[in-house]
Design an enzyme around this catalytic site. Structure first.
Site, short mmCIF file in Angstrom:
data_model
loop_
_atom_site.label_atom_id
_atom_site.label_comp_id
_atom_site.label_asym_id
_atom_site.label_seq_id
_atom_site.Cartn_x
_atom_site.Cartn_y
_atom_site.Cartn_z
N ARG A 12 0.12 6.66 -0.71
CA ARG A 12 -1.04 5.71 -0.66
C ARG A 12 -0.75 4.80 0.76
O ARG A 12 0.33 4.88 1.39
CB ARG A 12 -1.01 4.49 -1.90
CG ARG A 12 0.55 3.88 -1.82
CD ARG A 12 0.35 3.09 -3.32
NE ARG A 12 1.57 2.56 -3.71
CZ ARG A 12 1.92 1.43 -3.53
NH1 ARG A 12 1.06 0.53 -3.11
NH2 ARG A 12 3.18 0.83 -3.90
N GLY A 13 -1.68 3.81 1.13
CA GLY A 13 -1.55 2.95 2.15
C GLY A 13 -1.30 3.55 3.65
O GLY A 13 -1.87 4.91 3.77
N ILE A 14 -0.48 3.13 4.36
CA ILE A 14 -0.43 3.49 5.70
C ILE A 14 0.20 5.04 5.58
O ILE A 14 -0.07 5.84 6.47
CB ILE A 14 0.36 2.68 6.56
CG1 ILE A 14 0.23 1.08 6.69
CG2 ILE A 14 1.16 3.25 7.65
CD1 ILE A 14 0.84 0.27 7.34
N ASP A 48 12.72 8.60 -4.86
CA ASP A 48 13.12 7.29 -4.65
C ASP A 48 14.07 7.30 -3.52
O ASP A 48 15.00 7.87 -3.87
CB ASP A 48 13.54 6.78 -6.02
CG ASP A 48 13.77 5.27 -5.81
OD1 ASP A 48 14.11 4.80 -4.67
OD2 ASP A 48 13.56 4.34 -6.92
N TYR A 141 12.95 -8.82 4.68
CA TYR A 141 11.97 -7.74 4.98
C TYR A 141 12.12 -7.74 6.87
O TYR A 141 12.27 -6.48 7.26
CB TYR A 141 10.40 -8.27 4.82
CG TYR A 141 9.51 -7.03 5.40
CD1 TYR A 141 9.36 -6.06 4.66
CD2 TYR A 141 8.72 -7.61 6.28
CE1 TYR A 141 8.26 -5.14 5.12
CE2 TYR A 141 7.67 -6.68 6.73
CZ TYR A 141 7.53 -5.46 5.91
OH TYR A 141 6.20 -4.55 6.33
N LYS A 145 13.30 -4.58 9.02
CA LYS A 145 12.57 -3.98 10.07
C LYS A 145 12.99 -4.02 11.58
O LYS A 145 13.11 -3.18 12.14
CB LYS A 145 11.20 -4.47 9.95
CG LYS A 145 10.36 -4.28 8.74
CD LYS A 145 10.12 -2.85 8.41
CE LYS A 145 9.14 -2.41 7.13
NZ LYS A 145 9.03 -0.83 7.08
N ILE A 174 -2.05 -5.05 8.42
CA ILE A 174 -2.94 -3.63 8.32
C ILE A 174 -3.48 -3.79 6.86
O ILE A 174 -2.78 -4.26 5.82
CB ILE A 174 -2.16 -2.45 8.18
CG1 ILE A 174 -1.33 -2.33 9.61
CG2 ILE A 174 -2.90 -1.31 8.29
CD1 ILE A 174 -2.19 -2.36 10.81
N1 LIG Z 1 0.47 -3.16 5.44
C1 LIG Z 1 0.72 -3.94 6.22
O1 LIG Z 1 0.30 -4.84 7.03
C2 LIG Z 1 2.01 -3.53 7.12
C3 LIG Z 1 2.58 -4.21 8.28
C4 LIG Z 1 3.67 -3.79 8.98
C5 LIG Z 1 4.34 -2.69 8.55
N2 LIG Z 1 4.12 -2.00 7.44
C6 LIG Z 1 5.03 -1.03 6.97
O2 LIG Z 1 4.23 0.21 6.61
C7 LIG Z 1 5.04 1.06 5.56
C8 LIG Z 1 3.80 1.17 4.45
O3 LIG Z 1 3.45 -0.08 4.32
P1 LIG Z 1 1.85 -0.12 3.32
O4 LIG Z 1 1.34 -1.41 3.48
O5 LIG Z 1 1.15 1.12 3.39
O6 LIG Z 1 2.69 -0.43 1.89
P2 LIG Z 1 2.15 0.05 0.41
O7 LIG Z 1 0.74 0.18 0.29
O8 LIG Z 1 2.76 -0.86 -0.52
O9 LIG Z 1 2.98 1.47 0.15
C9 LIG Z 1 4.38 1.38 0.16
C10 LIG Z 1 4.88 2.77 0.19
O10 LIG Z 1 6.28 3.00 -0.08
C11 LIG Z 1 6.58 3.83 -1.15
N3 LIG Z 1 8.00 3.18 -1.70
C12 LIG Z 1 8.48 1.71 -1.87
N4 LIG Z 1 9.67 2.01 -2.09
C13 LIG Z 1 10.12 3.27 -2.31
C14 LIG Z 1 11.10 3.85 -2.59
N5 LIG Z 1 12.32 3.02 -2.92
N6 LIG Z 1 11.23 5.17 -2.61
C15 LIG Z 1 10.28 6.01 -2.21
N7 LIG Z 1 9.31 5.33 -1.69
C16 LIG Z 1 8.96 3.89 -1.92
C17 LIG Z 1 5.46 3.41 -2.35
O11 LIG Z 1 5.77 4.30 -3.18
P3 LIG Z 1 5.01 4.27 -4.72
O12 LIG Z 1 3.54 4.21 -4.40
O13 LIG Z 1 5.58 5.02 -5.41
O14 LIG Z 1 5.18 2.57 -4.92
C18 LIG Z 1 4.32 3.49 -1.43
O15 LIG Z 1 3.84 4.61 -1.09
C19 LIG Z 1 5.93 0.05 4.81
O16 LIG Z 1 7.31 0.51 5.39
C20 LIG Z 1 5.66 -1.32 5.41
O17 LIG Z 1 6.70 -2.30 5.50
C21 LIG Z 1 2.96 -2.44 6.63
#
Ligand SMILES: NC(=O)c1ccc[n+]([C@@H]2O[C@H](COP(=O)([O-])OP(=O)(O)OC[C@H]3O[C@@H](n4cnc5c(N)ncnc54)[C@H](OP(=O)(O)O)[C@@H]3O)[C@@H](O)[C@H]2O)c1
Length: 235
Positions: A12-14, A48, A141, A145, A174
């Site tokens: 999902r997501g990014i 995981d 966090y 990062k 994002i």
């Molecule tokens: N959204 C933003 O604005 C933003 C900004 C800067 C950086 N980021 C970074 O971009 C990345 C993706 O973010 P997102 O917004 O797409 O987040 P998200 O929608 O919350 O998705 C997070 C993803 O990481 C997986 N995950 C979390 N813990 C895990 C673990 N222990 N083992 C395996 N998978 C795990 C989740 O799997 P499950 O679906 O199984 O939980 C999910 O697929 C992250 O590293 C985040 O810090 C995001």
């Protein structure tokens, strides 16, 4: 020829947007997922990243299905926000264990295969603008990062002679589940500080990752690429 790519947290997501973008570019793409169902059209491997044995098993499965990983995107990450004085030690260490140590586990396993293949490789780590600017309520966090920047740059030095590039993408805010959790007023306040005046899309992160893993980025390593609407002004 299709490359074997793996995106952690790609259900999902990014991560999902990155996986779809790499697949659109012709790569064979696997994603790790923890909960729910794996996305259609991609190889889903349950994993995981806080568990080394699960990481190893996931890579073994990917190797069997589509060959050793040549392109790794370490994207999985979590937040557990709280003001520092109210933050439990577990909330601190669990975020580090997923975002930073989890990346170490995954990258270490990938690099073993890349070195054995002797044909280079591409590694992209997903950091955050927050790692470079800091953010109240996110010491765990932001530390994780920021840690990815030192990790990635050190690794870029270790692996450059083997033709493996290591780069870091630092997204700003994002539109994903992660930012959907922000209260409306907080989201409006953040947008005021973003020169481009909006949150980014997952596709905009995916486009940067595709570039960094592509042929035209062969001479880029150790770079931090901000994709943040100008929020971090290049940092
Ligand atoms: N959204 C933003 O604005 C933003 C900004 C800067 C950086 N980021 C970074 O971009 C990345 C993706 O973010 P997102 O917004 O797409 O987040 P998200 O929608 O919350 O998705 C997070 C993803 O990481 C997986 N995950 C979390 N813990 C895990 C673990 N222990 N083992 C395996 N998978 C795990 C989740 O799997 P499950 O679906 O199984 O939980 C999910 O697929 C992250 O590293 C985040 O810090 C995001």
């Amino acid at each position: 020829m299709a490359r074997s790519a793996l995106v952690t947290g790609g259900s999902r997501g990014i991560g999902l947007a990155i996986a779809r973008e790499l697949a659109a570019g012709g790569d064979d793409v696997a994603v790790t997922y923890r909960s729910g169902e794996p996305p259609e059209g991609l190889l889903g491997v349950h994993c995981d990243i806080t568990d080394t044995a699960q990481v190893d098993a996931a890579f073994t499965r990917v190797e069997e299905e589509q060959g050793p990983v040549e392109v790794l995107v370490a994207n999985a990450g979590i937040t557990k926000d709280q003001l520092m004085l109210l933050m439990s030690e577990d909330d601190f260490t669990s975020v580090l264990d997923t975002n930073l140590t989890g990346t170490f586990r995954v990258v270490k396993r990938a690099v073993r295969g890349m070195l054995r293949r002797r044909r280079g490789g591409r590694i992209v780590l997903i950091s955050s603008v927050v790692g470079l600017m800091g953010s109240g309520g996110q010491v765990n966090y932001a530390a994780s990062k920021a840690g990815l920047v030192g990790f990635g740059r050190s690794l870029a030095r270790e692996l450059g002679s083997r033709g493996i590039t290591v780069n870091i993408v630092a997204p700003g805010f994002i539109e994903t589940d992660m930012t959907a959790a922000l209260p409306e007023e907080r989201a409006a306040e953040i947008k005021k500080n973003v020169p481009l005046g909006r949150f980014g899309s997952t596709g905009e992160i995916a486009a940067a990752v595709r570039f960094l893993t592509g042929e035209n980025a062969g001479y880029i390593t150790g770079a931090v690429i901000p994709v943040d609407g100008g929020l971090g002004m290049g940092h």
